[in-house]
Design an enzyme around this catalytic site. Sequence first.
Site, PDB file in Angstrom:
ATOM      1  N   HIS A  89       0.851  -1.118  -0.012  1.00 13.08           N
ATOM      2  CA  HIS A  89      -0.023   0.064  -0.058  1.00 13.08           C
ATOM      3  C   HIS A  89       0.887   1.314   0.055  1.00 13.08           C
ATOM      4  CE1 HIS A  89      -3.772   1.869   1.664  1.00 13.08           C
ATOM      5  NE2 HIS A  89      -3.350   2.887   0.996  1.00 13.08           N
ATOM      6  N   GLU A 111     -11.458   3.335   5.606  1.00 18.70           N
ATOM      7  CA  GLU A 111     -10.469   3.873   6.492  1.00 18.70           C
ATOM      8  C   GLU A 111     -11.496   4.974   7.270  1.00 18.70           C
ATOM      9  OE1 GLU A 111      -6.789   6.915   5.481  1.00 18.70           O
ATOM     10  OE2 GLU A 111      -8.235   6.282   3.969  1.00 18.70           O
ATOM     11  N   HIS A 131       1.243   4.796  -2.395  1.00 16.38           N
ATOM     12  CA  HIS A 131       1.197   5.672  -3.507  1.00 16.38           C
ATOM     13  C   HIS A 131       2.468   6.398  -4.010  1.00 16.38           C
ATOM     14  CE1 HIS A 131      -3.276   5.083  -2.924  1.00 16.38           C
ATOM     15  NE2 HIS A 131      -2.780   5.166  -1.432  1.00 16.38           N
ATOM     16  N   ASP A 143       1.702   4.052   2.724  1.00 13.51           N
ATOM     17  CA  ASP A 143       0.684   4.830   1.984  1.00 13.51           C
ATOM     18  C   ASP A 143       1.310   6.039   1.386  1.00 13.51           C
ATOM     19  OD1 ASP A 143      -1.886   5.642   1.523  1.00 13.51           O
ATOM     20  OD2 ASP A 143      -2.328   6.077   3.549  1.00 13.51           O
ATOM     21  N   HIS A 172      -9.241   0.648  -1.642  1.00 11.42           N
ATOM     22  CA  HIS A 172      -9.500   1.287  -0.478  1.00 11.42           C
ATOM     23  C   HIS A 172     -10.754   1.095   0.020  1.00 11.42           C
ATOM     24  CE1 HIS A 172      -5.526   3.017  -1.769  1.00 11.42           C
ATOM     25  NE2 HIS A 172      -5.570   3.828  -0.800  1.00 11.42           N
TER      26      HIS A 172
END
Length: 334
Positions: free
Chosen positions: A16, A199, A18, A277, A196
Amino acid sequence: MDLDTFVRALPKAELHLHIEGTLEPELMFALAARNRIALPWKSVEETRAAYAFSDLQSFLDLYYAGAAALCHEQDFFELAMAYFARAHADGVVHAELFFDPQTHTARGVAFETVLDGLERACRAAQARYGISSRLILCFLRHLSEDEGFAALEAAQPHLARLHGVGLDSSEKGHPPAKFVRLFARCRELGLHLVAHAGEEGPPAYIVEALELLGVERIDHGVRAAEDPALLARLAREQVPLTVCPLSNVKLRVFPNLAAHNLKALLDAGLKVTINSDDPAYFGGYIAQNYIDTAEALGLSRGELKRIARNSLEAAFVTEAERAPWLRRLATLPD
């Protein structure tokens, strides 16, 4: 062996991440100057001072503004190579990089420009560091499904260079159900599917991602704890959760790491992994996430090994690729 050394010795997969979220302010300003792009901030220091987020959207506003500095293939190459250098130092043996083509094509940057730069970095990282990698195209959920189909159409000539698709950006008001047709088409094309969910969005979004989109992993998923039936299902089916502890704290999902539910999820039998992340914005790359979480929650070395093993088992790789990593992991003490 101290905790820092132990964590960096763990062979681990980052699932995970980006790649646009690894854009450190120093590189952002260097690229902006090279590309003659005006940024909203006057200095690196002013940029870092802006990294105080009240929620996911406040982060995304800053994230998209910073991404404007990325214009050319070389920019994406340098971005990814900077990440791979840190990942290597952190003990990452395999990384699955999310990238957001819609963020760039909307600014006139060609899909091929993004992909060529990232793919070149992936090859270089394999040669230089021995890190294997995959590229996962993420659709922006605040945009329409039709816009997602347009992004997929742009990707069509390059599907052999992509490993999967994901769903990111702001969860609130954008349920997985919005993208059923798009993900069905991606499944027909043989792509791995992740999304996703859970969250900021409710546990119901996790259920939708599993049942309507057919995803293989849930990115985040921490709000599953609010639904006992869902929690039991995730444990029973061993659906991997790509949890990002420092991100969760920075975006106010939890008030602090001591309040995080990662250990509770692990204790409930879920296939939990630790990831970073958007580490340039959230205060730590993957090793820092392992270390800080271990200290805050009292995770044992055996539990850290289990989390690393989960990441290797959840990676989209062949058994032949996975086996040496697992053998290496088994040699480390609990």
